[in-house]
Design an enzyme around this catalytic site. Structure first.
Site, PDB file in Angstrom:
ATOM      1  N   SER A  63      31.262   9.405  39.384  1.00  0.00           N
ATOM      2  CA  SER A  63      30.169  10.012  40.124  1.00  0.00           C
ATOM      3  C   SER A  63      30.450   9.970  41.628  1.00  0.00           C
ATOM      4  CB  SER A  63      28.851   9.309  39.756  1.00  0.00           C
ATOM      5  OG  SER A  63      27.745  10.111  40.062  1.00  0.00           O
ATOM      6  N   ASP A 192      27.932  13.770  34.396  1.00  0.00           N
ATOM      7  CA  ASP A 192      28.089  12.549  35.185  1.00  0.00           C
ATOM      8  C   ASP A 192      28.834  11.425  34.459  1.00  0.00           C
ATOM      9  OD1 ASP A 192      27.766  10.601  37.102  1.00  0.00           O
ATOM     10  OD2 ASP A 192      25.623  10.340  36.768  1.00  0.00           O
TER      11      ASP A 192
END
Length: 300
Positions: A63, A192
């Site tokens: 991320s 993600d």
């Protein structure tokens, strides 16, 4: 008499990228975890490495950790990354303009598709608008070996990417559900990386003598607060899940060094508080330098 041609004026110099250095003694690798805006604190830790004069043998990021980690792996000094972030976040109107340009379609098309979020963002466009100059298109052009961790939406599992196109890999790693649209890369649909592995230090075992992890997920709140809005609850639930995963990973096989800056006061989208987040990260720089230097010198 023939005149010699005039010499061409020298091209303006670009800031020199940090050269990768091969450590003479023990090596170390760094994992940069996810945490939204809190991940800007990673830059302070990277500055500590530069000030020590040491370079990681490998970097893994998930991320926001992938966003920062890829730029650093490209050879951009941490101090330059700090300046870039502060310059970008200085003018809210400029940031909002970039975000509007990164929207994944028009408001009408988004609503007709049932997504219901007029600010759903295209991560690849977002990176192109916000990344500093000097980040290459391919993994193999990076100065430091780098692993971007994302989640394969359809296969419901973690994906670690170390080769091929860099931009979609990092974009997939940062594709927060509900905020950033999934990214297609090599036949996969990526979301993600924090969904499966918010602190990917496990990818660094065997690549260096000392494995370092920087956790910016944030500790639980110590005082009761107001009931969260639905938007806050959605992101808060993701943070709770990521904290549980990271704690379990550390319990099963911890990294050699684990740092957790005091960034609980900041929310996942607090990018306009970049200066404060960086200042919070600065408070751990001395500890990082002291502890890492001792490990690399074989004193701890």
């Amino acid at each position: 008499m023939t005149r010699a041609p005039k010499p061409k004026p020298a091209a303006p110099r670009k800031p020199r990228a940090r050269a990768a250095r091969k450590p003479a003694g023990p090596s170390f690798a760094i994992a940069l975890g996810g945490g939204g805006a809190r991940g800007l604190a990673h830059i302070a830790a990277l500055e500590a490495f530069d000030e020590l004069g040491v370079t990681p043998a490998a970097i893994a990021g998930a991320s926001m950790g992938a966003v920062v980690g890829a730029a650093y792996a490209a050879g951009i000094p941490a101090r330059a990354l700090r300046s870039h972030v502060l310059r970008l976040t200085r003018t809210p109107a400029d940031v909002m303009g970039r975000l509007l340009r990164a929207r994944a379609g028009s408001l009408g098309s988004l609503l007709s598709l049932g997504l219901g979020n007029p600010m759903l963002l295209d991560a690849e466009v977002l990176l192109e608008l916000f990344w500093p100059d000097g980040v290459p298109a391919k993994f193999d052009k990076l100065r430091i070996p780098f692993t971007a961790v994302a989640t394969d939406f359809h296969e419901r599992r973690e994906v670690a990417m170390t080769s091929g196109a860099l931009l979609p890999a990092v974009a997939g790693s940062m594709a927060i559900p509900g905020l950033i649209k999934p990214v297609e890369r090599d036949g996969r649909v990526l979301i993600d990386g924090g969904v499966c592995n918010p602190l990917p230090f496990d990818h660094l075992f065997g690549l260096a003598d000392v494995v370092v992890a920087l956790d910016v997920i944030g500790e639980p709140a110590t005082a009761k607060a107001a009931v969260p809005t639905p938007f806050e609850a959605m992101f808060g639930a993701a943070q709770i899940m990521q904290r549980a995963i990271a704690n379990r990973m550390v319990a099963l096989r911890p990294p050699d060094l684990l740092f957790r800056p005091q960034i609980e006061a900041f929310r996942i989208l607090d990018f306009f508080r970049a200066g404060q987040i960086l200042a919070a990260g600065d408070t751990m720089k001395d500890e990082i330098k002291r502890t890492l230097a001792a490990r690399l010198d074989g004193k701890a």
